[in-house]
Design a protein around this motif. Structure first.
Motif, PDB file in Angstrom:
ATOM      1  N   GLY A 160      -9.377 -15.769   8.548  1.00 60.87           N
ATOM      2  CA  GLY A 160     -10.686 -15.135   8.607  1.00 60.87           C
ATOM      3  C   GLY A 160     -10.678 -13.685   9.038  1.00 60.87           C
ATOM      4  O   GLY A 160     -11.746 -13.086   9.217  1.00 60.87           O
ATOM      5  N   GLU A 161      -9.510 -13.086   9.216  1.00 60.73           N
ATOM      6  CA  GLU A 161      -9.410 -11.690   9.651  1.00 60.73           C
ATOM      7  C   GLU A 161      -8.681 -10.863   8.601  1.00 60.73           C
ATOM      8  O   GLU A 161      -7.660 -11.285   8.058  1.00 60.73           O
ATOM      9  CB  GLU A 161      -8.693 -11.579  10.993  1.00 60.73           C
ATOM     10  CG  GLU A 161      -9.465 -12.143  12.166  1.00 60.73           C
ATOM     11  CD  GLU A 161      -8.797 -11.841  13.502  1.00 60.73           C
ATOM     12  OE1 GLU A 161      -8.004 -10.863  13.562  1.00 60.73           O
ATOM     13  OE2 GLU A 161      -9.042 -12.567  14.469  1.00 60.73           O
ATOM     14  N   ASN A 162      -9.235  -9.689   8.336  1.00 60.35           N
ATOM     15  CA  ASN A 162      -8.595  -8.743   7.424  1.00 60.35           C
ATOM     16  C   ASN A 162      -8.523  -7.399   8.142  1.00 60.35           C
ATOM     17  O   ASN A 162      -9.548  -6.790   8.433  1.00 60.35           O
ATOM     18  CB  ASN A 162      -9.384  -8.616   6.117  1.00 60.35           C
ATOM     19  CG  ASN A 162      -8.616  -7.859   5.060  1.00 60.35           C
ATOM     20  OD1 ASN A 162      -7.852  -6.952   5.352  1.00 60.35           O
ATOM     21  ND2 ASN A 162      -8.813  -8.246   3.813  1.00 60.35           N
ATOM     22  N   TRP A 163      -7.331  -6.957   8.427  1.00 60.11           N
ATOM     23  CA  TRP A 163      -7.139  -5.723   9.186  1.00 60.11           C
ATOM     24  C   TRP A 163      -7.111  -4.484   8.282  1.00 60.11           C
ATOM     25  O   TRP A 163      -7.035  -3.363   8.788  1.00 60.11           O
ATOM     26  CB  TRP A 163      -5.836  -5.791   9.980  1.00 60.11           C
ATOM     27  CG  TRP A 163      -5.819  -6.825  11.058  1.00 60.11           C
ATOM     28  CD1 TRP A 163      -6.751  -7.802  11.264  1.00 60.11           C
ATOM     29  CD2 TRP A 163      -4.833  -7.003  12.077  1.00 60.11           C
ATOM     30  NE1 TRP A 163      -6.413  -8.583  12.342  1.00 60.11           N
ATOM     31  CE2 TRP A 163      -5.228  -8.108  12.858  1.00 60.11           C
ATOM     32  CE3 TRP A 163      -3.657  -6.345  12.392  1.00 60.11           C
ATOM     33  CZ2 TRP A 163      -4.482  -8.567  13.951  1.00 60.11           C
ATOM     34  CZ3 TRP A 163      -2.909  -6.789  13.481  1.00 60.11           C
ATOM     35  CH2 TRP A 163      -3.325  -7.888  14.259  1.00 60.11           C
ATOM     36  N   ILE A 172      -9.719   0.418   3.655  1.00 60.40           N
ATOM     37  CA  ILE A 172     -10.957   0.545   2.888  1.00 60.40           C
ATOM     38  C   ILE A 172     -12.123   0.014   3.718  1.00 60.40           C
ATOM     39  O   ILE A 172     -12.050  -1.091   4.258  1.00 60.40           O
ATOM     40  CB  ILE A 172     -10.869  -0.226   1.552  1.00 60.40           C
ATOM     41  CG1 ILE A 172      -9.782   0.374   0.663  1.00 60.40           C
ATOM     42  CG2 ILE A 172     -12.212  -0.216   0.828  1.00 60.40           C
ATOM     43  CD1 ILE A 172      -9.578  -0.379  -0.643  1.00 60.40           C
ATOM     44  N   ASP A 173     -13.186   0.802   3.812  1.00 58.16           N
ATOM     45  CA  ASP A 173     -14.401   0.383   4.504  1.00 58.16           C
ATOM     46  C   ASP A 173     -15.576   0.594   3.555  1.00 58.16           C
ATOM     47  O   ASP A 173     -15.883   1.729   3.173  1.00 58.16           O
ATOM     48  CB  ASP A 173     -14.594   1.191   5.789  1.00 58.16           C
ATOM     49  CG  ASP A 173     -15.643   0.570   6.705  1.00 58.16           C
ATOM     50  OD1 ASP A 173     -16.755   0.271   6.216  1.00 58.16           O
ATOM     51  OD2 ASP A 173     -15.352   0.381   7.902  1.00 58.16           O
ATOM     52  N   VAL A 200       0.835  -1.198   0.000  1.00 52.07           N
ATOM     53  CA  VAL A 200       0.000   0.000   0.000  1.00 52.07           C
ATOM     54  C   VAL A 200       0.874   1.254   0.000  1.00 52.07           C
ATOM     55  O   VAL A 200       0.624   2.210  -0.756  1.00 52.07           O
ATOM     56  CB  VAL A 200      -0.948  -0.002   1.217  1.00 52.07           C
ATOM     57  CG1 VAL A 200      -1.615   1.374   1.382  1.00 52.07           C
ATOM     58  CG2 VAL A 200      -2.016  -1.073   1.063  1.00 52.07           C
ATOM     59  N   VAL A 201       1.885   1.274   0.854  1.00 48.28           N
ATOM     60  CA  VAL A 201       2.800   2.427   0.902  1.00 48.28           C
ATOM     61  C   VAL A 201       3.450   2.649  -0.456  1.00 48.28           C
ATOM     62  O   VAL A 201       3.544   3.791  -0.954  1.00 48.28           O
ATOM     63  CB  VAL A 201       3.883   2.211   1.984  1.00 48.28           C
ATOM     64  CG1 VAL A 201       4.965   3.286   1.885  1.00 48.28           C
ATOM     65  CG2 VAL A 201       3.263   2.233   3.374  1.00 48.28           C
ATOM     66  N   VAL A 232      -5.071  -5.528  -3.244  1.00 49.51           N
ATOM     67  CA  VAL A 232      -4.120  -5.836  -2.166  1.00 49.51           C
ATOM     68  C   VAL A 232      -4.820  -5.862  -0.810  1.00 49.51           C
ATOM     69  O   VAL A 232      -4.615  -6.772  -0.003  1.00 49.51           O
ATOM     70  CB  VAL A 232      -2.966  -4.810  -2.160  1.00 49.51           C
ATOM     71  CG1 VAL A 232      -2.145  -4.920  -0.878  1.00 49.51           C
ATOM     72  CG2 VAL A 232      -2.069  -5.017  -3.374  1.00 49.51           C
ATOM     73  N   THR A 233      -5.647  -4.853  -0.560  1.00 47.33           N
ATOM     74  CA  THR A 233      -6.314  -4.792   0.737  1.00 47.33           C
ATOM     75  C   THR A 233      -7.337  -5.917   0.908  1.00 47.33           C
ATOM     76  O   THR A 233      -7.500  -6.448   2.008  1.00 47.33           O
ATOM     77  CB  THR A 233      -7.005  -3.434   0.927  1.00 47.33           C
ATOM     78  OG1 THR A 233      -7.883  -3.185  -0.190  1.00 47.33           O
ATOM     79  CG2 THR A 233      -5.979  -2.318   1.012  1.00 47.33           C
TER      80      THR A 233
END
Length: 325
Positions: free
Chosen positions: A130-133, A174-175, A84-85, A122-123
């Motif tokens: 099962g977790e995506n931060w 991203i939300d 991302v950076v 990527v995100t």
């Protein structure tokens, strides 16, 4: 005086031999099992202490697994954040290049859109167990993460778990449900970041709109065309630079968290080894000492058998004398 019915010498030799056989059996069991204290009857105090410590060692093993799982989650998020950076850096560079006179802004924008698509990909893929931060699709974002790192045993024997807590809202990029929660989807007021070289219609910008999500209100997506003014470009560059600072800072917090997990894993491993050594000193057989004792008892056993044989021989001789009379 000798007695044919009750031979005191034979009884004494037999008693000694029984004692030697018992001690020898104990030593042989200790050598076979490797444990000096195998059951509670061997030594209630040491057995109880060793049992509790073994339980602690087992718990530490589980904690090591939990730390490993937590570390993998952080590694996944950190790897994605590195990308991302890098991508945000490229977008900023593209915007800067667009300020050059004669630049084809439409072509630059096409490159920027591809980079945005890559950000989304990527995100979305930064998921582990099962977790995506980095990417959220739930109405309520679960940003409070806990990684079990240790446990303490109270004076009453109660066990209390210790956790490493982390607020993953700082790495939420991203939300799709609430764009204001995502760093790349929320509005940023360009007027607070620098002075543009003219007035812009919109001063609030966001980098991208989430797939299937609602764009933030009163904001403009960072996107350029041949009609984009230098003032708008300046605002977009300032906003992108602010985002770059934020994502870099977020990535740094992940690095600190990973370092903390690694340190804790190393500590738990050493603590487990220490408990193992302590249990060994309490209940393990000293094999050198046991071997010497076993050899001595085997010699005593042979002597006891010989003594019993001599005592029986003497009784037989007395019996022969009585029969001769």
């Amino acid at each position: 005086m000798s007695n044919v019915t009750t031979n005191r010498a034979t009884s004494a030799a037999l008693t000694v031999l029984r004692g030697v056989n018992k001690d020898l059996g104990v030593v042989q069991q200790q050598v076979t099992s490797g444990l000096r204290v195998e059951t509670a009857s061997d030594d209630p105090t040491y057995w109880s202490m060793a049992t509790t410590m073994r339980s602690d060692q087992s718990s530490l093993s589980t904690i090591t697994d939990a730390l490993g799982l937590g570390g993998s989650k952080v590694d996944t998020a950190s790897t994605a954040m590195d990308t991302v950076v890098n991508i945000v850096t490229q977008i900023q560079a593209k915007l800067v290049s667009a300020k050059e006179p004669g630049t084809d802004k439409d072509a630059v924008n096409a490159d920027i859109q591809q980079l945005k698509d890559q950000l989304t990909s990527v995100t979305q893929s930064a998921s582990f167990s099962g977790e995506n931060w980095l990417y959220n699709t739930n109405s309520q974002a679960d940003t409070q993460k806990s990684i079990i790192s240790n446990f303490t045993r109270g004076s009453g024997g109660q066990v209390n778990l210790v956790s490493i807590d982390y607020d993953s809202s700082q790495t939420l990029m991203i939300d799709t449900q609430d764009p204001s929660r995502g760093l790349l989807t929320k509005n940023i007021d360009a007027s607070t970041l620098g002075t543009s070289d003219g007035s812009s219609t919109a001063r609030n910008y966001y980098l991208l709109a989430a797939d299937g999500g609602t764009p933030p209100a009163d904001g403009t997506e960072i996107s350029i065309s041949s009609s984009t003014t230098d003032a708008e470009l300046t605002d977009m560059i300032n906003v992108t630079n602010s985002l770059l600072t934020s994502v870099t800072s977020a990535n740094s917090t992940l690095g600190l968290l990973k370092s903390r997990i690694d340190d804790q894993s190393d500590y738990v491993s050493k603590l487990g080894d220490g408990i193992k050594d302590s249990v060994g000193s309490l209940v393990d057989t000293n094999m050198e000492e046991a071997a010497v004792r076993q050899s001595a008892l085997q010699t005593a056993q042979q002597m006891g058998i010989q003594s019993l044989s001599i005592a029986n021989t003497m009784a037989n001789k007395v019996l022969i004398l009585l029969q001769a009379k």
